[in-house]
Design a protein around this motif. Structure first.
Motif, PDB file in Angstrom:
ATOM      1  N   VAL A  25      -3.121  -3.153  -6.373  1.00  0.00           N
ATOM      2  CA  VAL A  25      -1.761  -3.184  -5.834  1.00  0.00           C
ATOM      3  C   VAL A  25      -1.619  -2.180  -4.691  1.00  0.00           C
ATOM      4  O   VAL A  25      -1.047  -2.493  -3.643  1.00  0.00           O
ATOM      5  CB  VAL A  25      -0.709  -2.937  -6.935  1.00  0.00           C
ATOM      6  N   ASP A  26      -2.174  -0.993  -4.852  1.00  0.00           N
ATOM      7  CA  ASP A  26      -2.121   0.001  -3.773  1.00  0.00           C
ATOM      8  C   ASP A  26      -2.802  -0.523  -2.512  1.00  0.00           C
ATOM      9  O   ASP A  26      -2.288  -0.374  -1.405  1.00  0.00           O
ATOM     10  CB  ASP A  26      -2.783   1.315  -4.218  1.00  0.00           C
ATOM     11  N   ALA A  27      -3.972  -1.132  -2.673  1.00  0.00           N
ATOM     12  CA  ALA A  27      -4.701  -1.678  -1.527  1.00  0.00           C
ATOM     13  C   ALA A  27      -3.918  -2.816  -0.866  1.00  0.00           C
ATOM     14  O   ALA A  27      -3.887  -2.923   0.365  1.00  0.00           O
ATOM     15  CB  ALA A  27      -6.080  -2.166  -1.965  1.00  0.00           C
ATOM     16  N   LEU A  28      -3.275  -3.648  -1.667  1.00  0.00           N
ATOM     17  CA  LEU A  28      -2.472  -4.749  -1.131  1.00  0.00           C
ATOM     18  C   LEU A  28      -1.298  -4.210  -0.314  1.00  0.00           C
ATOM     19  O   LEU A  28      -1.000  -4.722   0.772  1.00  0.00           O
ATOM     20  CB  LEU A  28      -1.962  -5.637  -2.272  1.00  0.00           C
ATOM     21  N   GLN A  29      -0.663  -3.177  -0.808  1.00  0.00           N
ATOM     22  CA  GLN A  29       0.459  -2.589  -0.081  1.00  0.00           C
ATOM     23  C   GLN A  29      -0.006  -1.969   1.231  1.00  0.00           C
ATOM     24  O   GLN A  29       0.654  -2.115   2.265  1.00  0.00           O
ATOM     25  CB  GLN A  29       1.175  -1.554  -0.953  1.00  0.00           C
ATOM     26  N   ARG A  30      -1.155  -1.308   1.225  1.00  0.00           N
ATOM     27  CA  ARG A  30      -1.688  -0.744   2.469  1.00  0.00           C
ATOM     28  C   ARG A  30      -2.030  -1.837   3.480  1.00  0.00           C
ATOM     29  O   ARG A  30      -1.979  -1.611   4.683  1.00  0.00           O
ATOM     30  CB  ARG A  30      -2.923   0.117   2.176  1.00  0.00           C
ATOM     31  N   ALA A  31      -2.365  -3.039   2.973  1.00  0.00           N
ATOM     32  CA  ALA A  31      -2.719  -4.160   3.848  1.00  0.00           C
ATOM     33  C   ALA A  31      -1.497  -4.950   4.317  1.00  0.00           C
ATOM     34  O   ALA A  31      -1.644  -5.924   5.050  1.00  0.00           O
ATOM     35  CB  ALA A  31      -3.698  -5.087   3.135  1.00  0.00           C
ATOM     36  N   GLY A  32      -0.291  -4.558   3.876  1.00  0.00           N
ATOM     37  CA  GLY A  32       0.909  -5.194   4.397  1.00  0.00           C
ATOM     38  C   GLY A  32       1.780  -5.926   3.397  1.00  0.00           C
ATOM     39  O   GLY A  32       2.818  -6.471   3.768  1.00  0.00           O
ATOM     40  N   LEU A  33       1.406  -5.964   2.134  1.00  0.00           N
ATOM     41  CA  LEU A  33       2.219  -6.651   1.124  1.00  0.00           C
ATOM     42  C   LEU A  33       3.395  -5.772   0.708  1.00  0.00           C
ATOM     43  O   LEU A  33       3.231  -4.590   0.428  1.00  0.00           O
ATOM     44  CB  LEU A  33       1.377  -6.974  -0.114  1.00  0.00           C
ATOM     45  N   THR A  34       4.578  -6.366   0.666  1.00  0.00           N
ATOM     46  CA  THR A  34       5.747  -5.715   0.084  1.00  0.00           C
ATOM     47  C   THR A  34       5.907  -6.293  -1.310  1.00  0.00           C
ATOM     48  O   THR A  34       6.209  -7.481  -1.476  1.00  0.00           O
ATOM     49  CB  THR A  34       7.015  -5.984   0.926  1.00  0.00           C
ATOM     50  N   VAL A  35       5.672  -5.492  -2.325  1.00  0.00           N
ATOM     51  CA  VAL A  35       5.703  -5.953  -3.715  1.00  0.00           C
ATOM     52  C   VAL A  35       7.152  -6.103  -4.164  1.00  0.00           C
ATOM     53  O   VAL A  35       7.966  -5.205  -3.985  1.00  0.00           O
ATOM     54  CB  VAL A  35       4.949  -4.974  -4.632  1.00  0.00           C
ATOM     55  N   THR A  36       7.453  -7.257  -4.764  1.00  0.00           N
ATOM     56  CA  THR A  36       8.800  -7.493  -5.289  1.00  0.00           C
ATOM     57  C   THR A  36       8.830  -7.544  -6.809  1.00  0.00           C
ATOM     58  O   THR A  36       9.883  -7.357  -7.412  1.00  0.00           O
ATOM     59  CB  THR A  36       9.393  -8.795  -4.722  1.00  0.00           C
ATOM     60  N   SER A  37       7.680  -7.806  -7.433  1.00  0.00           N
ATOM     61  CA  SER A  37       7.629  -7.897  -8.889  1.00  0.00           C
ATOM     62  C   SER A  37       6.183  -7.687  -9.346  1.00  0.00           C
ATOM     63  O   SER A  37       5.256  -8.169  -8.706  1.00  0.00           O
ATOM     64  CB  SER A  37       8.132  -9.276  -9.333  1.00  0.00           C
ATOM     65  N   GLU A  38       6.018  -6.966 -10.448  1.00  0.00           N
ATOM     66  CA  GLU A  38       4.689  -6.726 -11.015  1.00  0.00           C
ATOM     67  C   GLU A  38       4.662  -7.118 -12.481  1.00  0.00           C
ATOM     68  O   GLU A  38       5.606  -6.839 -13.211  1.00  0.00           O
ATOM     69  CB  GLU A  38       4.312  -5.247 -10.909  1.00  0.00           C
ATOM     70  N   GLN A  39       3.579  -7.752 -12.896  1.00  0.00           N
ATOM     71  CA  GLN A  39       3.333  -8.090 -14.289  1.00  0.00           C
ATOM     72  C   GLN A  39       1.924  -7.608 -14.636  1.00  0.00           C
ATOM     73  O   GLN A  39       0.981  -8.405 -14.741  1.00  0.00           O
ATOM     74  CB  GLN A  39       3.457  -9.603 -14.532  1.00  0.00           C
ATOM     75  N   PRO A  40       1.730  -6.298 -14.796  1.00  0.00           N
ATOM     76  CA  PRO A  40       0.388  -5.748 -14.993  1.00  0.00           C
ATOM     77  C   PRO A  40      -0.315  -6.230 -16.255  1.00  0.00           C
ATOM     78  O   PRO A  40      -1.545  -6.315 -16.274  1.00  0.00           O
ATOM     79  CB  PRO A  40       0.619  -4.236 -15.036  1.00  0.00           C
ATOM     80  N   ASN A  41       0.432  -6.577 -17.279  1.00  0.00           N
ATOM     81  CA  ASN A  41      -0.202  -7.027 -18.530  1.00  0.00           C
ATOM     82  C   ASN A  41      -0.920  -8.356 -18.381  1.00  0.00           C
ATOM     83  O   ASN A  41      -1.839  -8.641 -19.139  1.00  0.00           O
ATOM     84  CB  ASN A  41       0.825  -7.128 -19.652  1.00  0.00           C
ATOM     85  N   ILE A  42      -0.504  -9.168 -17.411  1.00  0.00           N
ATOM     86  CA  ILE A  42      -1.173 -10.455 -17.197  1.00  0.00           C
ATOM     87  C   ILE A  42      -1.871 -10.514 -15.841  1.00  0.00           C
ATOM     88  O   ILE A  42      -2.438 -11.540 -15.472  1.00  0.00           O
ATOM     89  CB  ILE A  42      -0.200 -11.647 -17.362  1.00  0.00           C
ATOM     90  N   GLY A  43      -1.826  -9.427 -15.079  1.00  0.00           N
ATOM     91  CA  GLY A  43      -2.557  -9.350 -13.823  1.00  0.00           C
ATOM     92  C   GLY A  43      -1.960 -10.153 -12.689  1.00  0.00           C
ATOM     93  O   GLY A  43      -2.692 -10.679 -11.852  1.00  0.00           O
ATOM     94  N   THR A  44      -0.642 -10.246 -12.637  1.00  0.00           N
ATOM     95  CA  THR A  44      -0.003 -10.968 -11.540  1.00  0.00           C
ATOM     96  C   THR A  44       1.071 -10.103 -10.894  1.00  0.00           C
ATOM     97  O   THR A  44       1.599  -9.174 -11.504  1.00  0.00           O
ATOM     98  CB  THR A  44       0.633 -12.294 -11.996  1.00  0.00           C
ATOM     99  N   LEU A  45       1.362 -10.427  -9.658  1.00  0.00           N
ATOM    100  CA  LEU A  45       2.454  -9.787  -8.952  1.00  0.00           C
ATOM    101  C   LEU A  45       2.937 -10.731  -7.877  1.00  0.00           C
ATOM    102  O   LEU A  45       2.272 -11.710  -7.545  1.00  0.00           O
ATOM    103  CB  LEU A  45       2.029  -8.447  -8.341  1.00  0.00           C
TER     104      LEU A  45
END
Length: 82
Positions: A25-45
């Motif tokens: 998730v950190d790498a995705l944000q550095r690459a330009g993703l704006t995270v709106t929702s995280e579901q870490p228990n199932i590995g999706t965002l």
């Protein structure tokens, strides 16, 4: 004055490795993703990103898939079908 249009962000859903969720998730944000929702228990965002940045997101180690969100409108239950 430069008034070129800003690139439009698209909504995406991502599947990532559960064991390295926070790091990915950190790498995705550095690459330009704006995270709106995280579901870490199932590995999706989900999040938004400028379309031309999607290949950069796909190249990140730990990203299993990226799908663009789509909206599907179902007809009302009492609608006549053809």
């Amino acid at each position: 004055m430069n008034t070129s249009p800003q690139p439009e962000a698209v909504a995406v859903i991502l599947a990532v490795e559960i064991d390295h969720f926070a790091e990915v998730v950190d790498a995705l944000q550095r690459a330009g993703l704006t995270v709106t929702s995280e579901q870490p228990n199932i590995g999706t965002l989900s999040g938004t990103v400028v379309r031309d940045r999607i290949p950069a997101l796909e190249a990140i180690n730990g990203v299993a898939s990226i799908d663009e969100e789509r909206t599907i409108q179902l007809p009302p239950p009492d609608a006549k079908t053809i």
